[in-house]
Design an enzyme around this catalytic site. Structure first.
Site, PDB file in Angstrom:
ATOM      1  CE  LYS A  92     -13.803   9.380   1.568  1.00 14.60           C
ATOM      2  NZ  LYS A  92     -14.087   8.055   2.084  1.00 14.60           N
ATOM      3  CG  HIS A 101     -12.246   6.635  -6.157  1.00 16.91           C
ATOM      4  ND1 HIS A 101     -11.632   7.523  -5.306  1.00 16.91           N
ATOM      5  CD2 HIS A 101     -12.946   5.787  -5.370  1.00 16.91           C
ATOM      6  CE1 HIS A 101     -11.951   7.243  -4.056  1.00 16.91           C
ATOM      7  NE2 HIS A 101     -12.749   6.169  -4.062  1.00 16.91           N
ATOM      8  CE  LYS A 132     -17.863   3.684  -9.571  1.00 14.90           C
ATOM      9  NZ  LYS A 132     -17.074   4.069 -10.719  1.00 14.90           N
ATOM     10  CG  HIS A 164      -8.560   4.250  -4.256  1.00 27.05           C
ATOM     11  ND1 HIS A 164      -9.583   3.910  -5.107  1.00 27.05           N
ATOM     12  CD2 HIS A 164      -9.021   4.020  -3.006  1.00 27.05           C
ATOM     13  CE1 HIS A 164     -10.615   3.481  -4.395  1.00 27.05           C
ATOM     14  NE2 HIS A 164     -10.310   3.540  -3.121  1.00 27.05           N
ATOM     15  CG  HIS A 168     -20.419   4.443   3.168  1.00 29.23           C
ATOM     16  ND1 HIS A 168     -19.609   3.992   4.189  1.00 29.23           N
ATOM     17  CD2 HIS A 168     -19.663   4.426   2.050  1.00 29.23           C
ATOM     18  CE1 HIS A 168     -18.420   3.702   3.694  1.00 29.23           C
ATOM     19  NE2 HIS A 168     -18.424   3.963   2.407  1.00 29.23           N
ATOM     20  CB  CYS A 227     -21.496   0.972   8.259  1.00 28.83           C
ATOM     21  SG  CYS A 227     -21.366   1.402   6.501  1.00 28.83           S
ATOM     22  CB  CYS A 274     -22.997   4.840   7.564  1.00 30.75           C
ATOM     23  SG  CYS A 274     -21.243   5.101   7.297  1.00 30.75           S
ATOM     24  CB  CYS A 287     -17.540   1.338   7.505  1.00 28.38           C
ATOM     25  SG  CYS A 287     -18.078   2.987   7.116  1.00 28.38           S
TER      26      CYS A 287
HETATM   27  N1  MSP Z   1      -9.280  -1.193   2.951  1.00 24.54           N
HETATM   28  C1  MSP Z   1      -9.339  -0.068   3.808  1.00 24.54           C
HETATM   29  C2  MSP Z   1      -7.951   0.324   4.285  1.00 24.54           C
HETATM   30  C3  MSP Z   1      -7.197  -0.741   4.989  1.00 24.54           C
HETATM   31  S1  MSP Z   1      -5.580  -0.224   5.375  1.00 24.54           S
HETATM   32  C4  MSP Z   1      -4.994  -1.387   6.377  1.00 24.54           C
HETATM   33  C5  MSP Z   1      -9.957   1.092   3.062  1.00 24.54           C
HETATM   34  N2  MSP Z   1      -9.922   1.029   1.732  1.00 24.54           N
HETATM   35  S2  MSP Z   1     -10.509   2.127   0.728  1.00 24.54           S
HETATM   36  O1  MSP Z   1     -10.448   1.548  -0.592  1.00 24.54           O
HETATM   37  O2  MSP Z   1     -11.768   2.604   1.166  1.00 24.54           O
HETATM   38  O3  MSP Z   1      -9.454   3.269   0.736  1.00 24.54           O
HETATM   39  C6  MSP Z   1      -9.497   4.267   1.688  1.00 24.54           C
HETATM   40  C7  MSP Z   1      -8.331   5.211   1.451  1.00 24.54           C
HETATM   41  O4  MSP Z   1      -8.347   5.688   0.102  1.00 24.54           O
HETATM   42  C8  MSP Z   1      -8.405   6.455   2.296  1.00 24.54           C
HETATM   43  O5  MSP Z   1      -7.878   6.263   3.577  1.00 24.54           O
HETATM   44  C9  MSP Z   1      -7.574   7.393   1.471  1.00 24.54           C
HETATM   45  O6  MSP Z   1      -6.221   7.071   1.623  1.00 24.54           O
HETATM   46  C10 MSP Z   1      -8.027   7.046   0.073  1.00 24.54           C
HETATM   47  N3  MSP Z   1      -9.218   7.790  -0.304  1.00 24.54           N
HETATM   48  C11 MSP Z   1     -10.414   7.266  -0.711  1.00 24.54           C
HETATM   49  N4  MSP Z   1     -11.259   8.281  -1.000  1.00 24.54           N
HETATM   50  C12 MSP Z   1     -10.657   9.451  -0.779  1.00 24.54           C
HETATM   51  C13 MSP Z   1     -11.006  10.791  -0.932  1.00 24.54           C
HETATM   52  N5  MSP Z   1     -12.177  11.179  -1.386  1.00 24.54           N
HETATM   53  N6  MSP Z   1     -10.093  11.725  -0.603  1.00 24.54           N
HETATM   54  C14 MSP Z   1      -8.848  11.393  -0.162  1.00 24.54           C
HETATM   55  N7  MSP Z   1      -8.495  10.140  -0.020  1.00 24.54           N
HETATM   56  C15 MSP Z   1      -9.369   9.143  -0.302  1.00 24.54           C
HETATM   57  O7  MSP Z   1     -10.389   2.021   3.710  1.00 24.54           O
END
Ligand code: MSP
Length: 501
Positions: A296, A17, A299, A20, A146, A125, A143, A128
């Site tokens: 934030k 999304h 999904k 990312h 979430h 969680c 959490c 997480c």
């Molecule tokens: N898999 C772990 C990270 C491991 S790194 C060694 C994880 N993955 S995640 O798919 O949840 O991705 C989290 C990251 O995606 C956040 O740290 C950020 O970089 C990005 N984001 C996900 N949602 C976001 C927002 N709503 N806003 C900004 N960034 C976001 O955590």
């Protein structure tokens, strides 16, 4: 100099999304900028595939974890080129080489005496994949991220002696004030450390979807340690037959969202120290993209702006520009389709796009497409003087929004210049031919110079424009506004940012 930038590796339990895309685009801007400067760059992104969230999601869909991981990793992998991301490698934590290297590094942590077996009990969680400490937990044992109910879990685990690194981490923070950026996130991490570190669980007993603990095969590593190590393991196998670790480690920048600050700024450096590996230079923590509801984007909250929809309607470069421009990198910001449209129309189409097409049209109309090879305007040169190095200094500090603002001020300056000089008036009187020459030359040079600086943000669009200006050099040495014009002739070009319905 080498420059190594990473994004978090994304969980494959969900679809890609905008959140990312955001981190990936920001890291890409930094990587492209450093390449322009001739640095040796390595840019890494990828997917985090082990652990409870993936195993749970797979079960819910009647799939094996690996099947779900393969399916969703493909989507993340396909997203990177769609975003215009120039990553040098895409790591999957299910890669055999990653798994072997994780075992090797964590075995060293064990051999160095930083592990012990103990009983863990806490609020967990599953989304997480993390135990929560008491002061994070919301009312009703929920959490904080979430909002789902946490479960009470107890199991025998191997523990990591995080508490042994209390002093070493305090020293790291005292010595390196830019280890975590921006400042408020440094403060947050620093006070977490100063409040006293407790040992953390390093392994999980009830899970099979993970990397086996070599000294106790009944357990797998806790997914976070497996995941964090990606930044290090990737360098050892990203290039066939070539180990890039010495060249690129320690990483220059880990770019992360603030949701995963504790892992990157506390656990990660301690783990590296325990293994005798150098810690990264900087962790840059950005904020959250918020949905229209001010929460934030995620999904599970259903308030997501779809990056594919933005790209379909406005193009990849518009998405990149919008995200770097509209949300100050490092802070939170709400995003939405209306704001995308406004930036697209008001800035991309009306300011930059219009500037480019006017410049090309006037040079074509008044000088048959040949840019007059005369001295450029001193007044404009003054406004451009020293500004590429200010942009570079901001990007060195991972501040793409501020750097873009500086560049955009020059785009606006060039538009004002056109209005002030009014080439269409000069063209009416042959006595003004010299002034018209100088105006057109200055304009061509200004458009060229800002486009070189915009290149990391909007690589495809600026490449198209620079091609129409006959410019091949997109290197940073070409970012300076020169007295000698860098453009010989121009050719017609379709609008850079066409009107959208
Ligand atoms: N898999 C772990 C990270 C491991 S790194 C060694 C994880 N993955 S995640 O798919 O949840 O991705 C989290 C990251 O995606 C956040 O740290 C950020 O970089 C990005 N984001 C996900 N949602 C976001 C927002 N709503 N806003 C900004 N960034 C976001 O955590």
């Amino acid at each position: 100099m080498s420059f190594y930038v990473t994004t978090p590796i994304y969980y494959v339990n969900a679809q890609p999304h905008l959140g990312h895309a955001y981190t990936t685009i920001a890291a890409d801007v930094l990587a492209r900028h450093q390449r322009q400067r001739g640095e040796d760059v390595f840019f890494l992104t990828g997917t985090d595939e082990h652990g409870e969230p993936v195993a749970d999601a797979a079960r819910a869909q009647g799939l094996e974890p690996k099947e779900l991981a393969d399916r969703n990793a493909e989507k993340f992998k396909a997203l990177t080129p769609q975003l215009g991301a120039s990553n040098d490698f895409f790591i999957r934590t299910s890669d055999k080489q990653h798994m072997a290297k994780v075992q090797e590094v964590l075995q060293r942590v064990h051999d160095n005496g930083y592990t012990y077996k103990g009983l863990y009990e806490g609020w967990y969680c599953p989304r997480c994949a993390d135990f929560k400490v008491e002061n994070e937990i919301l009312e009703g044992d929920r959490c904080p991220i979430h909002l789902i109910e946490l479960t009470r879990e107890q199991e025998e685990n191997w523990f990591f002696r995080l508490s042994s690194f209390q002093e070493a981490l305090e020293k790291l923070y005292a010595d390196r004030l830019d280890f975590v950026m921006p400042q408020h996130h440094y403060n947050e991490a620093h006070s977490f450390i100063r409040s006293g570190l407790q040992d953390v669980s390093l392994t999980r007993a009830h899970l099979t979807w993970g990397i086996t603990v070599p000294w106790d095969p009944s357990q797998v590593f806790y997914v976070w340690f497996d995941a964090l190590l990606n930044y290090y393991t990737a360098l050892s196998y990203a290039r066939d037959g070539d180990d890039l670790t010495d060249e690129f480690w320690p990483a220059t920048y880990h770019i992360i969202g603030k949701d995963i600050l504790k892992f990157h700024t506390v656990f990660w450096p301690a783990m590296l120290m325990a293994a005798g590996i150098a810690v990264p230079r900087h962790v840059f923590v950005h904020g959250f993209l918020l949905g229209a509801d001010g929460r934030k984007m995620s999904k599970s909250l259903g308030n997501v702006l779809d990056p594919f929809e933005v790209m379909n309607q406005y193009g990849t470069d518009a998405l990149r520009f919008y995200l770097m421009r509209d949300v100050a990198f490092g802070g939170d910001g709400a995003v939405g389709m209306d704001a995308v449209r406004t930036r697209y129309e008001a800035e991309l189409a009306n300011e930059y796009g219009n500037l480019a097409s006017r410049a090309i049209a006037m040079i074509t109309r008044y000088r048959d497409g040949a840019v007059p090879q005369v001295e450029t305007d001193g007044e404009l040169a003054r406004d451009f003087d020293g500004f590429p190095s200010r942009v570079a200094a901001l990007l060195d500090r991972a501040e793409p929004t501020q750097a873009l603002e500086l560049i955009w001020q020059r785009v606006r300056r060039l538009n004002r210049y056109v209005e002030e000089r009014a080439p269409w008036q000069l063209a009416k009187d042959p006595a003004d031919a010299g002034r018209l020459d100088r105006t057109l030359a200055s304009l061509a040079e200004g458009v060229r110079a800002v486009s070189v600086l915009l290149h990391p943000y909007m690589p495809a669009t600026t490449a198209r424009l620079l091609e129409a200006l006959g410019v091949r050099n997109t290197g940073f040495d070409g970012a300076a506004y020169a007295a000698r014009v860098g453009v010989a002739s121009v050719s017609a070009i379709e609008p850079l940012f066409p009107k959208r319905s």
